[in-house]
Design a protein around this motif. Structure first.
Motif, mmCIF file in Angstrom:
data_model
loop_
_atom_site.group_PDB
_atom_site.id
_atom_site.type_symbol
_atom_site.label_atom_id
_atom_site.label_comp_id
_atom_site.label_asym_id
_atom_site.label_seq_id
_atom_site.Cartn_x
_atom_site.Cartn_y
_atom_site.Cartn_z
ATOM 1 N N HIS A 80 -12.940 2.695 -4.755
ATOM 2 C CA HIS A 80 -12.106 0.759 -5.261
ATOM 3 C C HIS A 80 -13.765 -0.182 -4.274
ATOM 4 N N ILE A 81 -12.673 -0.300 -3.310
ATOM 5 C CA ILE A 81 -13.609 -0.573 -2.191
ATOM 6 C C ILE A 81 -14.907 -1.152 -1.824
ATOM 7 N N ASP A 82 -15.376 0.145 -2.030
ATOM 8 C CA ASP A 82 -16.379 1.141 -1.610
ATOM 9 C C ASP A 82 -17.436 -0.180 -2.797
ATOM 10 N N ARG A 83 -17.155 0.269 -4.295
ATOM 11 C CA ARG A 83 -17.869 -0.126 -5.523
ATOM 12 C C ARG A 83 -17.763 -1.289 -5.057
ATOM 13 N N ARG B 295 -5.096 -4.607 -7.301
ATOM 14 C CA ARG B 295 -5.522 -3.922 -8.139
ATOM 15 C C ARG B 295 -4.495 -2.287 -7.996
ATOM 16 N N GLY B 296 -4.857 -1.677 -6.583
ATOM 17 C CA GLY B 296 -4.076 -0.439 -6.445
ATOM 18 C C GLY B 296 -2.672 -0.522 -6.531
ATOM 19 N N HIS B 297 -1.815 -1.948 -6.563
ATOM 20 C CA HIS B 297 -0.458 -1.787 -6.785
ATOM 21 C C HIS B 297 0.063 -1.802 -7.734
ATOM 22 N N LYS B 298 -0.893 -3.024 -8.856
ATOM 23 C CA LYS B 298 -0.598 -2.383 -10.404
ATOM 24 C C LYS B 298 -1.124 -1.296 -10.678
ATOM 25 N N GLN B 299 -1.633 -0.543 -10.377
ATOM 26 C CA GLN B 299 -1.947 1.432 -10.195
ATOM 27 C C GLN B 299 -0.532 1.973 -9.643
ATOM 28 N N VAL B 300 -0.634 1.852 -8.595
ATOM 29 C CA VAL B 300 0.715 2.313 -8.250
ATOM 30 C C VAL B 300 1.673 2.528 -9.729
ATOM 31 N N GLU B 301 2.022 1.745 -9.734
ATOM 32 C CA GLU B 301 3.391 0.914 -10.734
ATOM 33 C C GLU B 301 2.606 1.695 -11.923
ATOM 34 N N LYS C 112 7.894 10.075 -4.914
ATOM 35 C CA LYS C 112 7.849 9.528 -2.978
ATOM 36 C C LYS C 112 6.846 8.421 -1.978
ATOM 37 N N ILE C 113 5.629 9.679 -2.445
ATOM 38 C CA ILE C 113 4.887 9.352 -2.119
ATOM 39 C C ILE C 113 4.101 7.107 -2.647
ATOM 40 N N PHE C 114 3.969 7.530 -3.820
ATOM 41 C CA PHE C 114 3.682 6.410 -4.766
ATOM 42 C C PHE C 114 4.954 5.150 -4.497
ATOM 43 N N ARG C 115 5.989 5.925 -4.389
ATOM 44 C CA ARG C 115 7.014 5.068 -4.373
ATOM 45 C C ARG C 115 7.358 3.928 -2.451
ATOM 46 N N ILE C 116 6.696 4.925 -1.794
ATOM 47 C CA ILE C 116 6.667 4.194 -0.775
ATOM 48 C C ILE C 116 5.340 3.067 -0.259
ATOM 49 N N ILE C 117 4.067 3.264 -1.082
ATOM 50 C CA ILE C 117 2.871 3.049 -1.168
ATOM 51 C C ILE C 117 3.284 1.397 -1.935
ATOM 52 N N GLU C 118 4.238 1.783 -3.513
ATOM 53 C CA GLU C 118 4.662 0.355 -3.701
ATOM 54 C C GLU C 118 5.044 -0.911 -3.039
ATOM 55 N N LYS C 119 5.736 -0.115 -2.461
ATOM 56 C CA LYS C 119 7.074 -0.899 -1.412
ATOM 57 C C LYS C 119 5.710 -1.521 -0.709
ATOM 58 N N ASP C 120 4.954 -0.710 0.128
ATOM 59 C CA ASP C 120 3.579 -1.695 0.826
ATOM 60 C C ASP C 120 2.896 -2.286 0.769
ATOM 61 N N GLU C 121 2.862 -1.988 -0.297
ATOM 62 C CA GLU C 121 1.383 -2.792 -0.728
ATOM 63 C C GLU C 121 1.439 -4.465 -0.579
ATOM 64 N N PRO C 122 2.159 -4.801 -0.841
ATOM 65 C CA PRO C 122 2.549 -6.288 -1.582
ATOM 66 C C PRO C 122 1.911 -7.428 -0.207
ATOM 67 N N SER D 95 -11.565 -5.496 -13.157
ATOM 68 C CA SER D 95 -11.454 -4.689 -13.610
ATOM 69 C C SER D 95 -12.747 -3.659 -14.118
ATOM 70 N N PHE D 96 -14.008 -4.245 -14.365
ATOM 71 C CA PHE D 96 -14.986 -3.101 -14.388
ATOM 72 C C PHE D 96 -14.449 -1.463 -14.110
ATOM 73 N N ILE D 97 -14.747 -2.231 -12.228
ATOM 74 C CA ILE D 97 -14.499 -1.185 -11.703
ATOM 75 C C ILE D 97 -13.560 0.048 -11.771
ATOM 76 N N HIS D 98 -12.429 -0.235 -11.966
ATOM 77 C CA HIS D 98 -11.022 -0.091 -12.655
ATOM 78 C C HIS D 98 -11.468 0.897 -13.647
ATOM 79 N N SER D 99 -11.884 -0.203 -14.742
ATOM 80 C CA SER D 99 -12.135 0.922 -15.952
ATOM 81 C C SER D 99 -13.000 2.714 -15.335
ATOM 82 N N GLU D 100 -14.117 1.710 -15.057
ATOM 83 C CA GLU D 100 -15.121 3.121 -15.092
ATOM 84 C C GLU D 100 -14.727 4.098 -13.956
ATOM 85 N N LEU D 101 -14.019 4.058 -12.855
ATOM 86 C CA LEU D 101 -13.258 5.500 -12.516
ATOM 87 C C LEU D 101 -12.138 5.767 -14.007
#
Length: 227
Positions: free
Chosen positions: A83-86, A124-130, A146-156, A183-189
């Motif tokens: 995502h960051i690359d694009r 965007r990453g936080h929304k996707q993890v949710e 468990k990984i995604f719960r940790i990411i959800e907590k860290d992201e903000p 939004s385009f990059i996310h939809s493209e992926l």
């Protein structure tokens, strides 16, 4: 059939995430270089970005451990799934590796643009993890959850320093077209690249970890227990 579908989906999901997490913490080194040159006395901002880098590294190691527990390597995805690359390529007309760090340091509008790109990417990453935490193909994997719960907590805390710099320096919020690019990059992926990869069984696995040649002190960073 459903079990095979699920394994393939999670395999791709983990491979895309581990690529993005590795790309994240290695790219933040460029941001830190710029911040330390522009504002060497802004210790709070530098510390916040260093925490962001440490979290991205932690997330990478968690996904690495997830693959190790399965006894396999990630699929070989590249920057087309980053995502960051694009986002950087579209906004700066260069890849992350080609970015002119000295120009970003010297020109306020370039650093401002980079801050908005990072902030939007992290949000965007936080929304996707949710979404993934409720995804039926993901909820059955306890380690991945468990990984995604940790990411959800860290992201903000990840987009906060960049938004804070923009506000503190009187810079504008992202405009509708910047959010549209995100939004385009996310939809493209989601709707193009992921399905193509899912059906392409010729995609090979990596033969070594992305951090294989990084210094030992970086690879020694702690990671939460996932088992």
């Amino acid at each position: 059939m459903l079990a095979r579908f699920r394994r393939r989906y999670l395999d791709l999901l983990g491979s895309i995430y581990i690529y993005n997490e590795h790309r994240g913490y290695t790219s933040i080194d460029r941001v830190l270089e710029a911040v330390k040159a522009r504002a060497p006395d802004d210790h709070a901002l530098i510390a916040a970005i260093e925490k962001h880098r440490a979290d991205e590294r932690k997330h990478y190691v968690m996904f690495k451990r997830w693959f190790e527990l399965q006894g396999k390597m990630p699929l070989m995805v590249d920057r087309t799934c980053g995502h960051i690359d694009r986002f950087v390529e579209i906004m700066f007309r260069h890849t992350i590796d080609e970015l002119d760090t000295q120009r970003i340091i010297a020109e306020d509008d370039q650093f401002e643009k980079l801050c908005r790109v990072i902030s939007l990417t992290e949000q965007r990453g936080h929304k996707q993890v949710e979404v993934l935490l409720r995804h039926p193909l993901v909820t059955g994997d306890k380690v991945l959850m468990k990984i995604f719960r940790i990411i959800e907590k860290d992201e903000p805390s990840h987009w906060a320093p960049y938004d804070g710099w923009l506000k503190a320096n009187g810079k504008r919020d992202p405009k509708w077209w910047e959010r549209g690019i995100d939004s385009f990059i996310h939809s493209e992926l989601l709707f193009l690249k992921l399905p193509v990869l899912f059906l392409n069984f010729r995609v090979k696995r990596r033969t070594e970890w992305q951090d294989a040649h990084e210094p030992a002190e970086i690879k020694a960073s702690p990671v939460p227990v996932l088992q």
